[in-house]
Design a protein around this motif. Structure first.
Motif, PDB file in Angstrom:
ATOM      1  N   LEU A  55       0.818  -1.210   0.000  1.00 44.12           N
ATOM      2  CA  LEU A  55       0.000   0.000   0.000  1.00 44.12           C
ATOM      3  C   LEU A  55       0.853   1.261   0.000  1.00 44.12           C
ATOM      4  O   LEU A  55       0.353   2.363   0.156  1.00 44.12           O
ATOM      5  CB  LEU A  55      -0.947  -0.004   1.201  1.00 44.12           C
ATOM      6  CG  LEU A  55      -1.994  -1.121   1.181  1.00 44.12           C
ATOM      7  CD1 LEU A  55      -2.690  -1.226   2.520  1.00 44.12           C
ATOM      8  CD2 LEU A  55      -3.006  -0.865   0.073  1.00 44.12           C
ATOM      9  N   GLY A  56       2.134   1.099  -0.166  1.00 39.59           N
ATOM     10  CA  GLY A  56       3.006   2.252  -0.329  1.00 39.59           C
ATOM     11  C   GLY A  56       3.595   2.798   0.962  1.00 39.59           C
ATOM     12  O   GLY A  56       4.180   3.877   0.956  1.00 39.59           O
ATOM     13  N   LYS A  93      -4.999   8.172   0.732  1.00 40.49           N
ATOM     14  CA  LYS A  93      -4.701   7.085  -0.205  1.00 40.49           C
ATOM     15  C   LYS A  93      -5.981   6.471  -0.762  1.00 40.49           C
ATOM     16  O   LYS A  93      -6.083   6.173  -1.950  1.00 40.49           O
ATOM     17  CB  LYS A  93      -3.860   5.999   0.482  1.00 40.49           C
ATOM     18  CG  LYS A  93      -2.376   6.350   0.613  1.00 40.49           C
ATOM     19  CD  LYS A  93      -1.616   5.235   1.351  1.00 40.49           C
ATOM     20  CE  LYS A  93      -0.222   5.663   1.785  1.00 40.49           C
ATOM     21  NZ  LYS A  93       0.829   5.268   0.842  1.00 40.49           N
ATOM     22  N   GLU A  96      -7.397   8.712  -3.358  1.00 43.44           N
ATOM     23  CA  GLU A  96      -6.626   8.661  -4.594  1.00 43.44           C
ATOM     24  C   GLU A  96      -6.923   7.375  -5.362  1.00 43.44           C
ATOM     25  O   GLU A  96      -7.056   7.395  -6.588  1.00 43.44           O
ATOM     26  CB  GLU A  96      -5.132   8.778  -4.283  1.00 43.44           C
ATOM     27  CG  GLU A  96      -4.760  10.177  -3.820  1.00 43.44           C
ATOM     28  CD  GLU A  96      -3.290  10.325  -3.490  1.00 43.44           C
ATOM     29  OE1 GLU A  96      -2.552   9.322  -3.523  1.00 43.44           O
ATOM     30  OE2 GLU A  96      -2.868  11.464  -3.200  1.00 43.44           O
ATOM     31  N   LEU A  97      -7.032   6.279  -4.630  1.00 39.34           N
ATOM     32  CA  LEU A  97      -7.357   5.014  -5.294  1.00 39.34           C
ATOM     33  C   LEU A  97      -8.738   5.069  -5.920  1.00 39.34           C
ATOM     34  O   LEU A  97      -8.956   4.575  -7.024  1.00 39.34           O
ATOM     35  CB  LEU A  97      -7.269   3.851  -4.299  1.00 39.34           C
ATOM     36  CG  LEU A  97      -5.860   3.350  -3.996  1.00 39.34           C
ATOM     37  CD1 LEU A  97      -5.870   2.364  -2.838  1.00 39.34           C
ATOM     38  CD2 LEU A  97      -5.247   2.680  -5.227  1.00 39.34           C
ATOM     39  N   SER A 129      -7.990  14.844  -7.135  1.00 39.10           N
ATOM     40  CA  SER A 129      -7.676  14.023  -5.972  1.00 39.10           C
ATOM     41  C   SER A 129      -8.807  14.112  -4.992  1.00 39.10           C
ATOM     42  O   SER A 129      -8.854  15.042  -4.204  1.00 39.10           O
ATOM     43  CB  SER A 129      -6.412  14.461  -5.271  1.00 39.10           C
ATOM     44  OG  SER A 129      -6.268  13.719  -4.068  1.00 39.10           O
TER      45      SER A 129
ATOM     46  N   ARG B  51       1.306  10.147  -7.436  1.00 38.46           N
ATOM     47  CA  ARG B  51       0.199   9.494  -6.741  1.00 38.46           C
ATOM     48  C   ARG B  51       0.265   7.978  -6.872  1.00 38.46           C
ATOM     49  O   ARG B  51       0.127   7.255  -5.884  1.00 38.46           O
ATOM     50  CB  ARG B  51      -1.126  10.031  -7.273  1.00 38.46           C
ATOM     51  CG  ARG B  51      -1.291  11.512  -6.983  1.00 38.46           C
ATOM     52  CD  ARG B  51      -2.454  12.100  -7.737  1.00 38.46           C
ATOM     53  NE  ARG B  51      -3.733  11.642  -7.221  1.00 38.46           N
ATOM     54  CZ  ARG B  51      -4.854  11.624  -7.933  1.00 38.46           C
ATOM     55  NH1 ARG B  51      -4.844  11.984  -9.191  1.00 38.46           N
ATOM     56  NH2 ARG B  51      -5.973  11.227  -7.380  1.00 38.46           N
ATOM     57  N   LEU B  55       0.899   4.983  -3.992  1.00 41.46           N
ATOM     58  CA  LEU B  55      -0.108   3.960  -3.736  1.00 41.46           C
ATOM     59  C   LEU B  55       0.443   2.565  -3.938  1.00 41.46           C
ATOM     60  O   LEU B  55      -0.285   1.576  -3.941  1.00 41.46           O
ATOM     61  CB  LEU B  55      -1.327   4.188  -4.642  1.00 41.46           C
ATOM     62  CG  LEU B  55      -2.086   5.484  -4.349  1.00 41.46           C
ATOM     63  CD1 LEU B  55      -3.085   5.781  -5.452  1.00 41.46           C
ATOM     64  CD2 LEU B  55      -2.801   5.398  -3.010  1.00 41.46           C
ATOM     65  N   ILE B  90      -6.928  -2.347  -7.554  1.00 46.03           N
ATOM     66  CA  ILE B  90      -7.241  -1.133  -6.798  1.00 46.03           C
ATOM     67  C   ILE B  90      -8.287  -1.431  -5.725  1.00 46.03           C
ATOM     68  O   ILE B  90      -8.166  -0.977  -4.581  1.00 46.03           O
ATOM     69  CB  ILE B  90      -7.711  -0.019  -7.756  1.00 46.03           C
ATOM     70  CG1 ILE B  90      -6.516   0.498  -8.577  1.00 46.03           C
ATOM     71  CG2 ILE B  90      -8.368   1.124  -6.990  1.00 46.03           C
ATOM     72  CD1 ILE B  90      -6.912   1.340  -9.763  1.00 46.03           C
ATOM     73  N   LYS B  93      -6.631  -3.031  -2.862  1.00 48.94           N
ATOM     74  CA  LYS B  93      -5.882  -2.059  -2.069  1.00 48.94           C
ATOM     75  C   LYS B  93      -6.821  -1.222  -1.206  1.00 48.94           C
ATOM     76  O   LYS B  93      -6.534  -0.938  -0.042  1.00 48.94           O
ATOM     77  CB  LYS B  93      -5.061  -1.143  -2.984  1.00 48.94           C
ATOM     78  CG  LYS B  93      -3.768  -1.759  -3.506  1.00 48.94           C
ATOM     79  CD  LYS B  93      -3.034  -0.817  -4.465  1.00 48.94           C
ATOM     80  CE  LYS B  93      -1.926  -1.503  -5.226  1.00 48.94           C
ATOM     81  NZ  LYS B  93      -0.590  -1.348  -4.628  1.00 48.94           N
ATOM     82  N   LEU B  97      -6.724  -0.917   2.794  1.00 46.47           N
ATOM     83  CA  LEU B  97      -6.603   0.369   3.485  1.00 46.47           C
ATOM     84  C   LEU B  97      -7.748   0.563   4.461  1.00 46.47           C
ATOM     85  O   LEU B  97      -7.563   1.067   5.571  1.00 46.47           O
ATOM     86  CB  LEU B  97      -6.562   1.518   2.472  1.00 46.47           C
ATOM     87  CG  LEU B  97      -5.211   1.730   1.787  1.00 46.47           C
ATOM     88  CD1 LEU B  97      -5.336   2.730   0.645  1.00 46.47           C
ATOM     89  CD2 LEU B  97      -4.172   2.221   2.789  1.00 46.47           C
TER      90      LEU B  97
END
Lengths: 129, 129
Positions: A55-56, A93, A96-97, A129, B51, B55, B90, B93, B97
């Motif tokens: 997940l960065g 995040k 953004e996703l 965003s 971005r 991610l 995505i 993810k 998150l």
DNA sequence: GCTTGAAGTTCCAGTAACTGGAGCCATTTA
DNA sequence: TAAATGGCTCCAGTTACTGGAACTTCAAGC
């Protein structure tokens, strides 16, 4: 359990798991034969690392996240502040996703025909965003 | 515009931007004085990279994502397949998150007092998804 | 016009986070 | 018992930056 099983349970390659041990993110027991011996707790930790890295979050951030749960010595309000801080990062995040997903969805919907249209969707994506 | 402005607009350090040029992710114009000259499109591209990297997408994946929008030669159904593939990634993810966020929220709520409770929340986190 | 400091340039070396491979030992399987 | 499989260490290579030296260019003040 051996590293192979820990690897398939955590979805991390054995190489990476050994590397995480080297940088002291985990500290598995050793069997008599010298093999690493992973507990369920170790695997949970690895699984967490696998997800957070994907997940960065950096290794340093992962260390922080792990410490939020495990550091009994840190003052409670510090934990809370850090947790809240990370939560807002996570929210960012997620947003953004979602915007990335929306863009891709639009793209997939619009590219049904034989010719790819010249969609300048990337502009919206990069702007927003 | 110069690299400094592109950097502050894209939230990427100048070093990274030059590196992205080196690996051919961007190709800004050059002014007469030899300075890089970034267009709005360049900045959008950089912003996108900033971005996507944050991610957890690799440079290779970023290249793919960028190509989804820009490669006019690829067949439409390939674009669609790749887009759908990325969309499910995505989604995964986002779910991760959300579960991470939930865990941290619980932690923050439970750590209001002076003493940090011994919460084994990490277990749930590491197990779930 | 000159200077001085910030911001640009290239190049090269270093770091973070893995990743691959050689060479060796342990275990399981045929 | 032999071979395949999976473990071990160590060292080198890769990816994606990041820092620093040495130099040039530009904008602002004297």
């Amino acid at each position: 359990m051996n590293i192979g099983q820990a690897a398939s349970l955590s979805q991390l390659p054995p190489k990476t798991i050994r590397y995480y041990e080297e940088i002291e993110l985990i500290n598995p027991a050793r069997a008599e034969n010298g093999y690493r011996d992973y507990s369920d707790g170790d695997v949970h930790r690895l699984r967490f690392l696998q997800r957070a890295r994907g997940l960065g979050f950096s290794i340093t951030e992962c260390r922080l996240l792990l410490s939020l749960y495990e550091d009994k010595n840190r003052a409670s309000h510090d934990v809370k502040a850090m947790a809240l801080d990370k939560i807002s990062e996570i929210d960012r995040k997620i947003n953004e996703l979602n915007s990335l997903k929306e863009t891709l969805t639009t793209l997939a919907e619009h590219c049904n025909g034989d010719n790819k249209p010249d969609c300048p969707i990337i502009e919206d994506l990069a702007r927003g965003s």
